[in-house]
Design a protein around this motif. Structure first.
Motif, PDB file in Angstrom:
ATOM      1  N   UNK A  44       0.864  -1.195   0.000  1.00  0.00           N
ATOM      2  CA  UNK A  44       0.000   0.000   0.000  1.00  0.00           C
ATOM      3  C   UNK A  44       0.894   1.237   0.000  1.00  0.00           C
ATOM      4  N   UNK A  45       0.670   2.094  -0.985  1.00  0.00           N
ATOM      5  CA  UNK A  45       1.389   3.376  -1.029  1.00  0.00           C
ATOM      6  C   UNK A  45       0.511   4.413  -0.318  1.00  0.00           C
ATOM      7  N   UNK A  46       0.995   4.938   0.803  1.00  0.00           N
ATOM      8  CA  UNK A  46       0.225   5.946   1.571  1.00  0.00           C
ATOM      9  C   UNK A  46       1.194   7.060   1.953  1.00  0.00           C
ATOM     10  N   UNK A  47       1.828   7.634   0.937  1.00  0.00           N
ATOM     11  CA  UNK A  47       2.946   8.552   1.177  1.00  0.00           C
ATOM     12  C   UNK A  47       2.528  10.019   1.283  1.00  0.00           C
ATOM     13  N   UNK A  48       1.221  10.314   1.218  1.00  0.00           N
ATOM     14  CA  UNK A  48       0.764  11.676   1.481  1.00  0.00           C
ATOM     15  C   UNK A  48       1.159  12.672   0.401  1.00  0.00           C
ATOM     16  N   UNK A  49       1.190  13.931   0.781  1.00  0.00           N
ATOM     17  CA  UNK A  49       1.475  15.007  -0.169  1.00  0.00           C
ATOM     18  C   UNK A  49       2.307  16.074   0.536  1.00  0.00           C
ATOM     19  N   UNK A  50       2.796  17.022  -0.230  1.00  0.00           N
ATOM     20  CA  UNK A  50       3.588  18.101   0.365  1.00  0.00           C
ATOM     21  C   UNK A  50       3.206  19.427  -0.299  1.00  0.00           C
ATOM     22  N   UNK A  51       3.452  20.548   0.382  1.00  0.00           N
ATOM     23  CA  UNK A  51       3.037  21.837  -0.190  1.00  0.00           C
ATOM     24  C   UNK A  51       3.778  22.149  -1.484  1.00  0.00           C
ATOM     25  N   UNK A  52       3.055  22.771  -2.403  1.00  0.00           N
ATOM     26  CA  UNK A  52       3.665  23.232  -3.654  1.00  0.00           C
ATOM     27  C   UNK A  52       4.337  24.586  -3.386  1.00  0.00           C
TER      28      UNK A  52
END
Ligand SMILES: Cc1cc2nc3c(=O)[nH]c(=O)nc-3n(C[C@H](O)[C@H](O)[C@H](O)COP(=O)(O)OP(=O)(O)OC[C@H]3O[C@@H](n4cnc5c(N)ncnc54)[C@H](O)[C@@H]3O)c2cc1C
Length: 475
Positions: free
Chosen positions: A136-144
């Protein structure tokens, strides 16, 4: 060294940890891999510290209401920003404990490091190999943050950095007024900072109904300057300030809060090596119901999927991904009714279908003006608009958008009614207390029912022996 496991979860955020707990119903043969700080985005730099900052800001905002209601001495209130930020970090440190403990409970099965695919069943983490039946890939996101802005160093902050500051410069430009920019921008203004909000779109806070967004803009405009429909460009001004060019105007500020959106953390995972189809935005093809990537034994969950980047949805995607990973033949799980809340004052919220999603459908609108709502007036929180959308001709509640006091609660009521497939008549047969903000919701529902053009011959009370509204489901 090669570690063999049934399930590998990449990312110890809300989606990954929920996937872990869901999978643990069935097996303990699970490996968790996390790169970067533990504690989850929500608890560390997201939902929780932002609301911990907003709560005192909104409490302070009450001083003008208190003064108008005869309470003396409110003008003596001042804000110690370093102390406030320390208070936020103190709460943050409490909130991250649970997720950290949960991740650590895996002991030897927890790997710290960046995960990279070698093939569809094998990951490499810091020189170790993990062979997993399912991943399972659950690596989230980061601000642009645009590359050019990164050269401005500490003068450009994101939600990742703001809570770590010891103090905040007085003049700030908040660029991007989605959920994060709108709520943090207003909170900073309420704390006494000189805030200008600049945004590319015409609507704010994730609202798509122009009338509701305009009502929110009018309310926010009392606390901060806002310019919509502009692209901002930054230029350094000496060593400590920034010149912001937007819409033909120039604004000099001490720092910028960049709230331009978030980007999925997919780079560096090595997905290209698998031969999976990747679109122009770098997203792999996946089934939006099962969250499975094509025929690969790989699932994608949480903000990284980009489907509904909010906490309870990230957690649900963790559940869905783990369930399907361990039961690949099972019937797919349904999603909850969508709901989004932005913690401005008045709050902004959507429940069910958004106005923009209804275009082309046969629906009517009913609205309530909260600048005149009696409970809101008593509380000195009278501002905003609620608009509810009903299907024609059956009167099913389809969705709503609002900028109202108590929006977080009204949105829950509506989302629950929508998920129960209730009609406007069924909702209006439920109790509404007096005097409560919910009466404003009732006014909007009544207005929407009038717009349906159907004359009712019985009062809004259930008939004796009639089944409860929620038992009727889609009646
Ligand atoms: C300022 C702010 C306010 C918010 N407010 C709200 C709110 O009020 N309500 C709400 O519902 N939502 C809110 N959200 C959104 C919410 O925080 C997110 O939807 C949620 O945290 C997403 O969880 P996740 O598990 O997908 O990602 P995360 O919690 O970010 O977890 C991903 C994890 O994966 C790790 N990782 C990344 N790449 C790799 C790799 N290659 N290998 C291994 N590990 C990796 C990361 O370090 C991280 O630990 C807010 C977000 C922000 C930023």
């Amino acid at each position: 060294m090669l570690h063999k496991t049934k399930l590998a979860v990449i990312g110890a955020g809300s989606a990954g940890l929920t996937a872990l707990k869901e999978a643990q119903r069935v097996t303990d043969d699970i490996v968790l891999i996390n790169h970067g700080p533990y504690g989850t985005t929500c608890a560390r730099v997201g939902c929780m510290p932002s609301k911990a900052l907003i709560a005192p800001a909104q409490a302070l905002q009450r001083r003008s209401f208190l003064a108008s209601a005869g309470v003396c001495g409110t003008e003596a209130l001042t804000v110690d920003i370093p102390a406030l930020l320390a208070h936020v970090r103190g709460l943050r440190d409490r909130f991250i404990q649970g997720p950290i403990k949960l991740a650590e409970s895996l002991g030897q099965r927890l790997f710290s490091g960046r995960a990279r695919f070698l093939d569809a069943n094998t990951l490499e983490v810091g020189g170790e190999r993990i062979a997993a039946e399912r991943i399972i890939i659950a690596t989230g996101s980061r601000p642009v943050v645009p590359a050019a802005w990164q050269t401005l160093g500490g003068r450009v902050l994101t939600s990742d950095d703001i809570f770590e500051q010891q103090d905040l410069g007085r003049r700030v430009a908040v660029i991007g007024l989605g959920a994060i920019g709108a709520e943090l921008g207003q909170a900073l203004a309420l704390l006494g900072l000189d805030v200008i909000g600049l945004t590319h779109g015409e609507t704010v806070a994730g609202l798509s109904d122009p009338a509701v967004s305009d009502a929110l803009l009018a309310a926010l405009g009392r606390d901060m300057r806002i310019v919509t429909g502009v692209e901002a460009e930054l230029q350094p001004l000496g060593e400590t300030a920034v010149r912001v060019h937007a819409g033909g105007q120039v604004h000099e500020v001490d720092w910028v809060l960049a709230s331009l959106g978030r980007r999925p953390n997919l780079d560096g995972l090595g997905l290209e090596a698998l031969g999976v189809e990747i679109d122009a935005r770098g997203m792999p093809a996946f089934n939006r119901q099962t969250l499975r990537m094509d025929e690969f034994p790989i699932y994608i969950a949480g903000d990284v999927s980009g489907i509904r980047p909010i906490l309870h949805e990230a957690a649900d995607e963790g559940r869905i991904a783990a369930y399907h990973a361990l039961h690949p033949e099972a019937e797919c799980l349904a999603r909850r009714t969508p709901m989004g809340v932005v913690f401005t004052e008045p709050g902004a919220a959507t429940a069910g279908k958004r106005f923009s999603e209804l275009q082309g459908e046969d629906f009517v609108v009913g609205e309530a003006d909260f600048s005149r709502q009696s409970r809101a007036l008593m509380e000195g929180r009278n501002a905003g608009l609620l608009r509810v959308y009903l299907a024609c001709p059956d009167g099913r509640v389809l969705g709503a958008e609002m900028a109202t006091p108590g929006a977080e609660h009204l949105a829950h009521l509506l989302a629950w009614a929508i998920q129960a497939e209730m009609t406007v008549d069924q909702v209006l047969q439920l109790p509404f207390y007096h005097p409560a903000l919910e009466e404003g919701l009732r006014s909007a529902l009544q207005a929407a029912r009038r717009a349906l053009g159907q004359r009712r011959v019985t009062p809004d009370l259930p008939l004796c022996g009639e089944p409860a509204a929620w038992a009727l489901g889609g009646a």
